[in-house]
Design a protein around this motif. Sequence first.
Motif, PDB file in Angstrom:
ATOM      1  N   GLY A   1       2.715  30.967  49.839  1.00 49.71           N
ATOM      2  CA  GLY A   1       3.917  31.110  50.664  1.00 49.71           C
ATOM      3  C   GLY A   1       5.039  30.200  50.236  1.00 49.71           C
ATOM      4  N   GLY A   2       4.719  29.189  49.381  1.00 48.67           N
ATOM      5  CA  GLY A   2       5.735  28.294  48.850  1.00 48.67           C
ATOM      6  C   GLY A   2       6.535  27.607  49.933  1.00 48.67           C
ATOM      7  N   CYS A   3       7.853  27.541  49.734  1.00 52.49           N
ATOM      8  CA  CYS A   3       8.708  26.836  50.689  1.00 52.49           C
ATOM      9  C   CYS A   3       8.769  27.535  52.035  1.00 52.49           C
TER      10      CYS A   3
ATOM     11  N   GLU B   1      -1.059  17.624  50.026  1.00 55.63           N
ATOM     12  CA  GLU B   1      -1.801  18.837  49.686  1.00 55.63           C
ATOM     13  C   GLU B   1      -0.878  20.011  49.366  1.00 55.63           C
ATOM     14  N   THR B   2       0.325  20.018  49.935  1.00 59.14           N
ATOM     15  CA  THR B   2       1.162  21.216  49.860  1.00 59.14           C
ATOM     16  C   THR B   2       2.540  20.957  49.280  1.00 59.14           C
ATOM     17  N   ASP B   3       2.766  19.798  48.684  1.00 59.85           N
ATOM     18  CA  ASP B   3       4.071  19.455  48.149  1.00 59.85           C
ATOM     19  C   ASP B   3       3.940  19.016  46.691  1.00 59.85           C
ATOM     20  N   TRP B   4       4.896  19.407  45.863  1.00 59.81           N
ATOM     21  CA  TRP B   4       4.851  19.034  44.449  1.00 59.81           C
ATOM     22  C   TRP B   4       5.085  17.546  44.232  1.00 59.81           C
ATOM     23  N   GLY B   5       5.720  16.883  45.180  1.00 57.98           N
ATOM     24  CA  GLY B   5       5.935  15.442  45.047  1.00 57.98           C
ATOM     25  C   GLY B   5       6.988  15.069  44.025  1.00 57.98           C
ATOM     26  N   TYR B   6       8.025  15.886  43.901  1.00 57.12           N
ATOM     27  CA  TYR B   6       9.083  15.579  42.952  1.00 57.12           C
ATOM     28  C   TYR B   6       9.885  14.364  43.405  1.00 57.12           C
TER      29      TYR B   6
ATOM     30  N   GLY C   1       7.494  23.363  48.111  1.00 61.66           N
ATOM     31  CA  GLY C   1       6.210  23.871  48.573  1.00 61.66           C
ATOM     32  C   GLY C   1       5.257  24.194  47.428  1.00 61.66           C
ATOM     33  N   LYS C   2       4.088  23.613  47.474  1.00 64.00           N
ATOM     34  CA  LYS C   2       3.017  23.876  46.503  1.00 64.00           C
ATOM     35  C   LYS C   2       1.830  24.415  47.289  1.00 64.00           C
TER      36      LYS C   2
END
Length: 620
Positions: free
Chosen positions: A136-138, A100-105, A132-133
């Motif tokens: 607040g990002g990372c 839910e909260t990570d870009w998954g790179y 962080g996606k």
Amino acid sequence: MALDLKTKLDKELKDDAEIRNLWLEGIHNRDHRQTFKKINEFYDFIIVGAGTAGCVLARELIYNIPNINILVLEAGPPNIQVNDIMRSPCAYPSVSRTIETDWGYYTENQKMPGIVDPTKEVLNKGINYSRGKVIGGCSTVNAMIYTRGQKADYDLWAAQGPEYKIWDYDHCLEAYKAVENNTRKSPDEEFKKYHGFNGLLYVQDGQNDFDDIIKDVIKVVKNLGIPYNNDFNGVRQNGVGRYQHTMKDGKRFSLADGYLTDALKKVETYPPSKPFDIGSPHGLSDNAAKFVAVNVKSFAHMLNIIWDEEKKDENVAIGVKYFYDGRVHKSFIAPKGEVIICGGAFNSPQILMLSGIGPKNNLEENNIKVRKELPVGRNLFDHPSCCITAKVSVPNSTSTSQLHYSSSGLELGMFYKGDIKGKVPSQEHFLDERPDIQFHASTNLLDPVARANAKSGKKNDVLTLVSTLNLPSSVGHLELRSSNPFIHPKIFLNYYEKPDDLYLMMSSLKLSREIFKQPPLSTVWGVESDVDKEMSDEDWEHYIRKKAFSSSHACGTVKMAPESKGGCVNHRLQVYGTKNLRVVDASIFPTIPAGNLNAPTAVVAWKASRLIEEDYKNKA
């Protein structure tokens, strides 16, 4: 078993696709029956990305520039969607890789000549790369370690020319102190020289005592000649000590908590004497009042920058196009306004390239019109890490740390200089005040591969020593894979391409092995590491490349430097060859600071807000 897992995964993907098609059908029907007409929205500033930089910028601009309105676009969800694990320091490994909260790179596999034996080809396997996606990002998903780097890092930025003087250490220290609200009890006078106590970002000392085994790690390294340091952000960085964290009252405190929350409090109309246009609340009109406020849209995926097509000889940004709630939206900037990209070291260069700003060949390969050729995506720096994990034979000796709600498991830090020939560092290295290794000791399992394979609910007593290369000389890059804005770019980290990097990491890991061998770790605790046997340098190279993982400190891909020296933005963070367009985040770092990057990113945004304010007031 593997076949059953694949069958289950295929079914889940099919179910997802079916529901997605139903959702699209509903969107299609809604749009055909839509009674609301599309109205052009205008904002004084459009900030793309509600991460660390975006949160700081939104707050500083709304309070420091009179009578403006701001739109902030965030691709991820509100941080309250993961309120429990996000707030809990002990759960940070969970939130940092939550779908839910990570870009998954995922980075690319890379083959290159070996360093120890260049006649042999070695492989850097692709790795998961957390970003962080989320609002607040990372700062919402990181390990909360508060470090700034070293004085020399910022003076290096400033050495690029007289106009870059604003980025030297003294100027950046002023910004650090303005941002920080340090809660250390009874700080001494030296500590006060380097820290702020009235900013919006809370920083605190650890809430819990070290485990006994970690206390013994401190004794061991002090006996080896490593000095104690009670402030890694003070007069010197080298030494062993306790990290400070971006926390308040034992809970995570993100830049969204400190800055965005405060920005959202300001809601006014201007001028108050004029009526409000209900039909067009964000329109441009001399006869109606405008809102003075910050709006934030979550789940808004940036597509590209909108350019003024009437000005053929200039690249004038006039707005943004983004995907939100199943449809394409456009928002525009008012006169004197700006588009400010705060997407981070991967997203910001991708957005620029999708908009025609970047390397000519890569853009043309993806059928994108080249508006300005710049080395966007190059100069990718990161902090590569590697660890040695040891079993602890004393039962239940390390379990307490995992029960501390307010502990991330990363409390003990150490900074020292590695040996350039790959030998165990000496006293001279430990006392060097330009350290290039950052070291963590933890009773948590931090090896990503081992953690992924660990059985759920099973507790093993371990001691992990993590080495991070803080001043790497190897430089990576990223490039577009496609003109599709929903497809991730190709990321090439180039870890250990340069010999110095490999030998410095080798030196650090050899020190870790020596630490494990020292009493009382080897005697009282019965510590046994996974590299007890003698290893050749070639063995070490194989181990380092196999065990490599990232500290998730990507930066530098939209470099702040003179254009003639590979820069993409100038000293005021304006994109070369464009108007009304800036980039403000870690991607502008010319070189990588020797420490965690969340605090430096916040400082860049704070300083950028002053530059933007100056330029706004000077515009006709």
